[in-house]
Design a protein around this motif. Structure first.
Motif, PDB file in Angstrom:
ATOM      1  N   ASP A 160       0.831  -1.193   0.000  1.00  0.00           N
ATOM      2  CA  ASP A 160       0.000   0.000   0.000  1.00  0.00           C
ATOM      3  C   ASP A 160       0.877   1.260   0.000  1.00  0.00           C
ATOM      4  OD1 ASP A 160      -2.680   1.182   0.158  1.00  0.00           O
ATOM      5  OD2 ASP A 160      -2.043   1.878   2.135  1.00  0.00           O
ATOM      6  N   PHE A 161       1.927   1.241   0.824  1.00  0.00           N
ATOM      7  CA  PHE A 161       2.849   2.380   0.900  1.00  0.00           C
ATOM      8  C   PHE A 161       3.534   2.626  -0.445  1.00  0.00           C
ATOM      9  CE2 PHE A 161       7.154   4.061   1.687  1.00  0.00           C
ATOM     10  CZ  PHE A 161       6.824   5.271   2.296  1.00  0.00           C
ATOM     11  N   LEU A 162       4.054   1.547  -1.035  1.00  0.00           N
ATOM     12  CA  LEU A 162       4.758   1.673  -2.312  1.00  0.00           C
ATOM     13  C   LEU A 162       3.845   2.203  -3.414  1.00  0.00           C
ATOM     14  CD1 LEU A 162       6.874  -1.631  -2.331  1.00  0.00           C
ATOM     15  CD2 LEU A 162       7.760   0.700  -2.168  1.00  0.00           C
ATOM     16  N   LYS A 163       2.596   1.755  -3.400  1.00  0.00           N
ATOM     17  CA  LYS A 163       1.659   2.184  -4.444  1.00  0.00           C
ATOM     18  C   LYS A 163       1.228   3.639  -4.277  1.00  0.00           C
ATOM     19  CE  LYS A 163      -0.457  -2.160  -5.915  1.00  0.00           C
ATOM     20  NZ  LYS A 163      -1.723  -2.935  -5.941  1.00  0.00           N
ATOM     21  N   ASN A 164       1.248   4.121  -3.036  1.00  0.00           N
ATOM     22  CA  ASN A 164       0.692   5.449  -2.768  1.00  0.00           C
ATOM     23  C   ASN A 164       1.720   6.552  -2.560  1.00  0.00           C
ATOM     24  OD1 ASN A 164      -2.314   5.140  -2.718  1.00  0.00           O
ATOM     25  ND2 ASN A 164      -1.761   3.502  -1.318  1.00  0.00           N
ATOM     26  N   ILE A 165       2.993   6.175  -2.504  1.00  0.00           N
ATOM     27  CA  ILE A 165       4.016   7.216  -2.392  1.00  0.00           C
ATOM     28  C   ILE A 165       4.667   7.396  -3.755  1.00  0.00           C
ATOM     29  CG2 ILE A 165       5.991   5.755  -1.724  1.00  0.00           C
ATOM     30  CD1 ILE A 165       6.209   8.262   0.492  1.00  0.00           C
ATOM     31  N   HIS A 166       4.930   8.649  -4.091  1.00  0.00           N
ATOM     32  CA  HIS A 166       5.426   8.942  -5.445  1.00  0.00           C
ATOM     33  C   HIS A 166       6.670   9.823  -5.378  1.00  0.00           C
ATOM     34  CE1 HIS A 166       1.712   7.252  -6.980  1.00  0.00           C
ATOM     35  NE2 HIS A 166       1.069   8.005  -6.100  1.00  0.00           N
ATOM     36  N   PHE A 167       7.623   9.525  -6.234  1.00  0.00           N
ATOM     37  CA  PHE A 167       8.807  10.362  -6.327  1.00  0.00           C
ATOM     38  C   PHE A 167       8.405  11.713  -6.901  1.00  0.00           C
ATOM     39  CE2 PHE A 167      10.790   6.089  -6.369  1.00  0.00           C
ATOM     40  CZ  PHE A 167      11.601   6.262  -5.256  1.00  0.00           C
ATOM     41  N   LYS A 168       9.073  12.753  -6.440  1.00  0.00           N
ATOM     42  CA  LYS A 168       8.671  14.122  -6.784  1.00  0.00           C
ATOM     43  C   LYS A 168       9.596  14.819  -7.780  1.00  0.00           C
ATOM     44  CE  LYS A 168       5.538  13.725  -3.508  1.00  0.00           C
ATOM     45  NZ  LYS A 168       4.113  13.577  -3.818  1.00  0.00           N
ATOM     46  N   SER A 169      10.901  14.555  -7.659  1.00  0.00           N
ATOM     47  CA  SER A 169      11.854  15.239  -8.537  1.00  0.00           C
ATOM     48  C   SER A 169      11.864  14.595  -9.928  1.00  0.00           C
ATOM     49  CB  SER A 169      13.264  15.173  -7.937  1.00  0.00           C
ATOM     50  OG  SER A 169      13.752  13.836  -7.980  1.00  0.00           O
ATOM     51  N   THR A 170      12.431  15.297 -10.891  1.00  0.00           N
ATOM     52  CA  THR A 170      12.518  14.726 -12.246  1.00  0.00           C
ATOM     53  C   THR A 170      13.395  13.470 -12.218  1.00  0.00           C
ATOM     54  OG1 THR A 170      14.329  16.275 -12.707  1.00  0.00           O
ATOM     55  CG2 THR A 170      12.151  16.883 -13.494  1.00  0.00           C
ATOM     56  N   TYR A 171      14.463  13.492 -11.424  1.00  0.00           N
ATOM     57  CA  TYR A 171      15.330  12.312 -11.308  1.00  0.00           C
ATOM     58  C   TYR A 171      14.559  11.141 -10.703  1.00  0.00           C
ATOM     59  CZ  TYR A 171      19.146   9.240  -9.916  1.00  0.00           C
ATOM     60  OH  TYR A 171      19.971   8.150  -9.759  1.00  0.00           O
ATOM     61  N   GLY A 172      13.795  11.422  -9.671  1.00  0.00           N
ATOM     62  CA  GLY A 172      13.013  10.365  -9.028  1.00  0.00           C
ATOM     63  C   GLY A 172      12.010   9.730  -9.973  1.00  0.00           C
ATOM     64  N   LYS A 173      11.322  10.576 -10.725  1.00  0.00           N
ATOM     65  CA  LYS A 173      10.295  10.084 -11.652  1.00  0.00           C
ATOM     66  C   LYS A 173      10.905   9.288 -12.807  1.00  0.00           C
ATOM     67  CE  LYS A 173       7.131  13.899 -10.669  1.00  0.00           C
ATOM     68  NZ  LYS A 173       6.635  15.205 -11.136  1.00  0.00           N
ATOM     69  N   GLU A 174      12.054   9.739 -13.277  1.00  0.00           N
ATOM     70  CA  GLU A 174      12.672   9.098 -14.453  1.00  0.00           C
ATOM     71  C   GLU A 174      13.532   7.883 -14.097  1.00  0.00           C
ATOM     72  OE1 GLU A 174      14.823  12.237 -16.377  1.00  0.00           O
ATOM     73  OE2 GLU A 174      13.006  13.390 -16.811  1.00  0.00           O
ATOM     74  N   ILE A 175      14.212   7.925 -12.956  1.00  0.00           N
ATOM     75  CA  ILE A 175      15.172   6.873 -12.606  1.00  0.00           C
ATOM     76  C   ILE A 175      14.702   5.985 -11.454  1.00  0.00           C
ATOM     77  CG2 ILE A 175      17.570   6.389 -11.942  1.00  0.00           C
ATOM     78  CD1 ILE A 175      17.284   7.804 -14.701  1.00  0.00           C
TER      79      ILE A 175
END
Length: 197
Positions: A160-175
């Motif tokens: 549940d945690f993994l599905k609901n937490i999201h990376f915020k920076s461009t690096y986080g989203k892309e990598i």
């Protein structure tokens, strides 16, 4: 400033009750600082901003020395007091506090630097290291939050945690997102085992 901040925070995390925490301890903070540095370099963040977010990283969990719930507020207070004594500009202190505040779950960063600290704080969820770190977090919650649950409930909570937490920076989203998706699959495979029983 960074060296003085590092020495102060290391001492605080090593001599207070933080040293007894299985997860939110000096090792975690060292990893977050390392990850901030890595993300800043990948995103070509300038030296001044990089030092600001590294400072925020050193302070972000120091509040655990005073309280468990709502530690972010205490972390900000500790940072404000120490940095003010160093003669740090008010605007810099304010931006550092914005970064620390953003790490509160659910994460709500309002600046690029806050996004970087948020992603550095949960960097481990994108790596195989996640499985070791979550064992430590489970132990910490059992001892300090009186949270006890079955293995299956723990894996469900992690999914549940993994599905609901999201990376915020461009690096986080892309990598980093790729590694997080791999960990989601692994936790789902673990839960599938329970469903077969």
């Amino acid at each position: 400033m960074i060296k003085e901040v590092e020495m102060y925070c290391r001492n605080l995390l090593h001599t207070t009750r933080c040293k007894t925490l299985p997860f939110h301890n000096l090792t975690h903070t060292e990893e977050v600082v390392l990850h901030v540095n890595h993300i800043c370099n990948a995103m070509d963040v300038d030296q001044k901003d990089k030092e600001l977010v590294i400072t925020a990283a050193w302070f972000h969990d120091t509040g655990f020395s005073k309280t468990y719930k709502g530690h972010e507020e205490e972390s900000k207070n500790i940072a404000i007091q120490f940095l003010s004594e160093l003669g740090t500009e008010e605007e810099v202190i304010k931006n550092i506090c914005v970064c620390i505040e953003a790490t509160k779950i659910p994460q709500t960063p309002t600046t690029t630097l806050a996004e970087i600290l948020c992603d550095a704080d949960i960097f481990h969820i994108s790596t195989p290291h996640f499985y070791y770190r979550k064992i430590l977090l489970r132990r910490e919650w059992e001892v300090y939050c009186n949270m006890s649950m079955t293995d299956k409930e723990w894996h469900e909570l992690n999914l549940d945690f993994l599905k609901n937490i999201h990376f915020k920076s461009t690096y986080g989203k892309e990598i980093l997102e790729k590694g997080k998706q791999e960990n989601i699959k692994k936790v789902q495979q673990i839960l599938a085992y329970y469903d077969r029983e």
